[in-house]
Design an enzyme around this catalytic site. Sequence first.
Site, PDB file in Angstrom:
ATOM      1  N   GLY A  56       0.832  -1.196   0.000  1.00 27.83           N
ATOM      2  CA  GLY A  56       0.000   0.000   0.000  1.00 27.83           C
ATOM      3  C   GLY A  56       0.867   1.247   0.000  1.00 27.83           C
ATOM      4  O   GLY A  56       2.052   1.200   0.330  1.00 27.83           O
ATOM      5  N   GLY A  84       2.388   4.735   1.231  1.00 24.94           N
ATOM      6  CA  GLY A  84       2.659   5.287   2.550  1.00 24.94           C
ATOM      7  C   GLY A  84       4.011   4.873   3.086  1.00 24.94           C
ATOM      8  O   GLY A  84       4.671   3.979   2.556  1.00 24.94           O
ATOM      9  N   GLU A 125      -0.555  -1.678  -6.690  1.00 22.70           N
ATOM     10  CA  GLU A 125      -1.249  -0.570  -7.339  1.00 22.70           C
ATOM     11  C   GLU A 125      -0.304   0.600  -7.583  1.00 22.70           C
ATOM     12  O   GLU A 125      -0.220   1.118  -8.671  1.00 22.70           O
ATOM     13  CB  GLU A 125      -2.510  -0.143  -6.566  1.00 22.70           C
ATOM     14  CG  GLU A 125      -2.429  -0.322  -5.074  1.00 22.70           C
ATOM     15  CD  GLU A 125      -3.673   0.096  -4.318  1.00 22.70           C
ATOM     16  OE1 GLU A 125      -4.788  -0.305  -4.684  1.00 22.70           O
ATOM     17  OE2 GLU A 125      -3.531   0.820  -3.331  1.00 22.70           O
ATOM     18  N   ASN A 174      -8.471   8.751   4.719  1.00 19.01           N
ATOM     19  CA  ASN A 174      -8.278   8.799   3.265  1.00 19.01           C
ATOM     20  C   ASN A 174      -9.323   7.969   2.523  1.00 19.01           C
ATOM     21  O   ASN A 174      -9.962   8.436   1.596  1.00 19.01           O
ATOM     22  CB  ASN A 174      -6.886   8.271   2.904  1.00 19.01           C
ATOM     23  CG  ASN A 174      -5.792   9.082   3.568  1.00 19.01           C
ATOM     24  OD1 ASN A 174      -5.938  10.287   3.784  1.00 19.01           O
ATOM     25  ND2 ASN A 174      -4.698   8.429   3.925  1.00 19.01           N
ATOM     26  N   GLY A 184      -7.134   0.302  -2.162  1.00 21.19           N
ATOM     27  CA  GLY A 184      -7.112  -1.056  -2.694  1.00 21.19           C
ATOM     28  C   GLY A 184      -6.896  -2.121  -1.638  1.00 21.19           C
ATOM     29  O   GLY A 184      -6.816  -3.302  -1.959  1.00 21.19           O
ATOM     30  N   LYS A 234       0.686   9.248  18.407  1.00 18.23           N
ATOM     31  CA  LYS A 234       0.592  10.475  19.214  1.00 18.23           C
ATOM     32  C   LYS A 234       1.380  10.342  20.519  1.00 18.23           C
ATOM     33  O   LYS A 234       0.836  10.570  21.612  1.00 18.23           O
ATOM     34  CB  LYS A 234      -0.879  10.815  19.531  1.00 18.23           C
ATOM     35  CG  LYS A 234      -1.761  10.946  18.297  1.00 18.23           C
ATOM     36  CD  LYS A 234      -1.900  12.392  17.837  1.00 18.23           C
ATOM     37  CE  LYS A 234      -2.899  12.455  16.680  1.00 18.23           C
ATOM     38  NZ  LYS A 234      -2.558  13.493  15.711  1.00 18.23           N
TER      39      LYS A 234
END
Lengths: 497, 497
Positions: free
Chosen positions: B263, B265, B288, B378, B382, B402
Site C-alpha cells: 500500500g 505510505g 497498485e 483517506n 485497494g 501520538k
Amino acid sequence: MYRDRIRLPSLLDKVMSAAEAAALIQDGMTVGMSGFTRAGEAKAVPHALAERAKVTPLKISLMTGASLGNDLDKKLTEAGVLSRRMPFQVDSTLRKAINAGEVMFIDQHLSETVEQLRNQQLKLPDIAVIEAVAITEQGHIVPTTSVGNSASFAIFAKHVIVEINLAHNPNLEGLHDIYIPTYRPTRTPVPLVKVDDRIGSTAIPIPPEKIVAIVVTHQPDSPSTVLPPDTDTQAIADHLIGFFKQEVKAGRMTNKLGPLQAGIGTIANSVMCGLIDSPFEDLTMYSEVLQDSTFDLIDAGKLSFASGSSITLSSRRNADVFGNLERYKDKLVLRPQEISNHPEVVRRLGIIGINTALEFDIYGNVNSTHVCGTRMMNGIGGSGDFARNAHLAIFVTKSIAKGGAISSVVPMVSHVDHTEHDVDILVTEVGLADLRGLAPRERARVIIDNCVHPDYRQALNSYFETACAAGGHTPHILRDALSWHMNLEETGRMIAV
Amino acid sequence: MYRDRIRLPSLLDKVMSAAEAAALIQDGMTVGMSGFTRAGEAKAVPHALAERAKVTPLKISLMTGASLGNDLDKKLTEAGVLSRRMPFQVDSTLRKAINAGEVMFIDQHLSETVEQLRNQQLKLPDIAVIEAVAITEQGHIVPTTSVGNSASFAIFAKHVIVEINLAHNPNLEGLHDIYIPTYRPTRTPVPLVKVDDRIGSTAIPIPPEKIVAIVVTHQPDSPSTVLPPDTDTQAIADHLIGFFKQEVKAGRMTNKLGPLQAGIGTIANSVMCGLIDSPFEDLTMYSEVLQDSTFDLIDAGKLSFASGSSITLSSRRNADVFGNLERYKDKLVLRPQEISNHPEVVRRLGIIGINTALEFDIYGNVNSTHVCGTRMMNGIGGSGDFARNAHLAIFVTKSIAKGGAISSVVPMVSHVDHTEHDVDILVTEVGLADLRGLAPRERARVIIDNCVHPDYRQALNSYFETACAAGGHTPHILRDALSWHMNLEETGRMIAV
C-alpha cells in the site's frame, strides 16, 4: 446389493463396519469430512467415532464443507470429540460449546478453506471421510448430495474412508463437476464462463490405494428445517421483485436477471419462492445450496439451470426430487464449494447474491454471525464470497425479532461481517434501501426511511441527527453506538418502546 | 513543440486554453479525471475549473482513480466545486469538508468503481479529463504516470478533454497495458497469468471524435510525501522478513516469495525497502502504486518485474527514474486499477498484500479509514481488493501513535474495513502475529502477546480475560469495547498509563 456401487473390484475387501473404520481415526488427527448444508455428510463413521469417544476419549480437528445433518455435530460435541471445527456449523449444542470456548471454531469464507489447505496454511487432513453413491472403475469417488470440500479433502488426505450410502439414488452420478484449481505460480483461469459450463470430472480423482476403508450405509440426509413463507418474507420478496423490475426497466438487467444466489434459510428461500409469480423468465442460479425453491422454480418453468454445491430439501420435496431425478438432471450441476463460491467466477458472472443478515446498521454494515457482538450463531458461510464480488449484494432480514424486543437495524452493528463497501441493497418487510453510489449520511437516510420498523424509526432518527451534529464522514456517538445491544443484554429489550 | 505529441492531425485544432476547456464542464456534471496516488492527474483543467468557480459557482461530482496531486482536491474544495467525490482522496482540506458532511464521499474498493459504471450502477461521467504524453495516429490516448480509471472514464464519457503534459518523458509510451473486461453475460476470464503478461493495448482506444479539447501543460507530478524508514518501520520490516524466511523454510513459499503488493505510505514503503537486505531474490510486484522502494529494489537486483497502476516518487527519485526510464522500462507495466487490483487476478497470482492499518483489535479486525469510528482519513483504497484474495493478507502499523496517547491495538475497532476473516498477519514494531487457522480467542492471545505496546498490554489482557469469563466465541464487554476511543475523544488519551 452394494457390490455394484464399488466398481473397482480390488476395493471390495476394504468394506468394513463403521466402528472398524472409525478406529482408523486417532486422537489428535485432523479429519476432513463431506457434508454441506446438512447434505451428503458421512454418517456412520462420525457416529461410530462419537460412540467410541464415550468409552475412550479422543479429540480431533474437524473440517467439513459446511453444516452436517443427522445431529452429528451434536453427537461429536457431546462425546467431547471436537477440539477444533471449521469452517461452518449450525448445531445448537456445538454452538454452546463454541461460545463457551470449549471448541475452537474457525469461521471462514467457504471458498477459502481448501485454498489455505492447498497452500499448507492450514494443517492438511490426516484422513478424509467422504459419502459416495459409488466408487468408479478407476477408484474415483462419486459424491452424493453435496460436493462441498470433499474433493480437495480426499486429494490432500493421506487416507480416505468412503461411506457408500445406498439410501441415495445412484442416478446422482453424473450430476457433479469436480474442478480443482491448478497450483501457483502456474495457475490458470477457472474456465467457467456460463452457469451451466462443465469444466471438470464427474468423480473425485484419487489414487485408489488411498482408500483404506469402505463403509456401507443406508441413511437419508436430514430434511431441511426451512420454514414456509409468511407475510413478512412475502413482503421482502415483493420489495425485491419490485426493485428487479425497476432494474430491468432502467436497462441494467434483462428479464432473465443475472445468475441468482440465495443463502440457506427461510428468508432467502422465501424470496426465491416469490420469483415464481414474477414476470422474470429463463432464470438461472449460481449458488451454494439448492433448496426447495430451486425445484419449485424449475417446476414453474421459471428456472432453466441451477449450479450449486449441495441439494438440501424438506421432507415434502425430498422423495419427489430424488425419486424423479431424471426430470431435473440436465438442469443441475453440483460443484466444489471453492468453485460455486469462487470470487473469480462470482465477479465474472455478475451474480445477484441474496443473503440473510442478523442485523445491519444505519450505514449499511452487516452482522451475519454474532449475537450482541459476542455469541456465534452459525458462521459467515458463503455470504462474503458472494457479496464482495456480486453484481448486486443484497441482504435481507425481518425488521424486528423476538416480538419486537430487537430491531434488526441498529445504530452500529456489534460485529461486522460485511462492510459498507460490500453492501448494495438492504431489504426488510418494511421496504428496500438502494445504497449504490451513496455516501454514509445518504445511506443512513435511505435505510432509516425504508427498512426500519416504525417502533424504532424515531430512535434511529434521533441517534443519526445527534451524530451528524457532532460531525464526521460516518457520524457516530460512541457512547451510544452499542447501547441498544447493552440494553438488550441487561433488560431483554433494545430500547423502551 | 507539442505537435509531435498529437499524432492525429485532425485533432490539432482542438488545442485550446485550460480555461476554454474547463468551460465545457457544466454545473451538475459528473466528471471522471485521471490521477492515481498523486500521479498522472489532469492538472490545468481542474485548476481552471476551480478558478472559474470562484467567480461563477458550480458543483460537480468528481471521480478519479485515487488521490490527486498538485493540491487539486484542496483547490476544488476551497472553490466549492465538489458535491460528490469518489473513490479515494488524501487531501486535508477535502477531508475536513467530507467530515463536515459538505462533500459526499463514496469510499470504494478501487477495483470496483468502473465495474459499477460499466453496469450503470453509478452515473456515467459526462466528460473525462485525462492527462496524456501523446495522442496516437488513431486518436488513442497514451496515459502518463498512472492509468487508474482513465481508460474506462474515457470510454464511458460522452466527451474527453486531453491534457498533453510536456513535463513527462514521452518514452512513457509503451509502458501501459490497457485491458478492459468484456461485458456480461459473455465476459471471459482476465487472461493474465503472470505479473509481466501484457494483455491489452498501450493506449486508450476511443473514437477520436470524442476528444473535444486538448490542453498543453508543462507541470510535473507532485512528489510523494513518503518519509524515510525509521527504527520502528525497520523493526516491522525485520519481523516480516523473519516471517517470510520461516515460510520459505516450511516450504510454503520459494525464495522468490509471491508477487508483492504494498500500500502507499511510509510504513509499507519502508517494509519494501527492508527487502533490499533480505536473502530473497528474483522478487516481483503486482501492486497498485510503485514507490521509491520499487526502484531501489530493482537497482539492488532484487526485483525483476513490477506491475502497478501508477508510479509515485519522491523528489530524490523522480528525475533519476523518469530521466533514465529506458533502464527500467522492460521491468515495468502500468495497468488500469481494475486489473492491478482485480480479485480474480489477486487470487490467481497469490499476492502477498502488505497494507497499513489505522488500528486493529484483539480479534484481528482492521480499521483502515475512520478515526474514532467517525472521521474519515483517506479511504479504503485497494487494501480490501488485495486482503480478501491474497495468499497472505498482512497489515502493518506502529503499535502506538501520538506519543503513546493512542494504542493501535484496541479491544474493538471503532470501524471495520477488513474483517477477521480477511486478515492473516499483523505486524507492529513489537512483533508479528500469525493468525492463520486460529479461532478468535487464540487470535487475541497471539495479538496481545506479539503486537501490543508494553504500556497497553496489561489493559488489553485485563479486557480479554474479563470478556472471556463472560463467554462467547468472540468475547467482548460491550460497555467497555469502545471505551478507549471515548477516552481518547474526551481526554486525549486512550487509557491512563
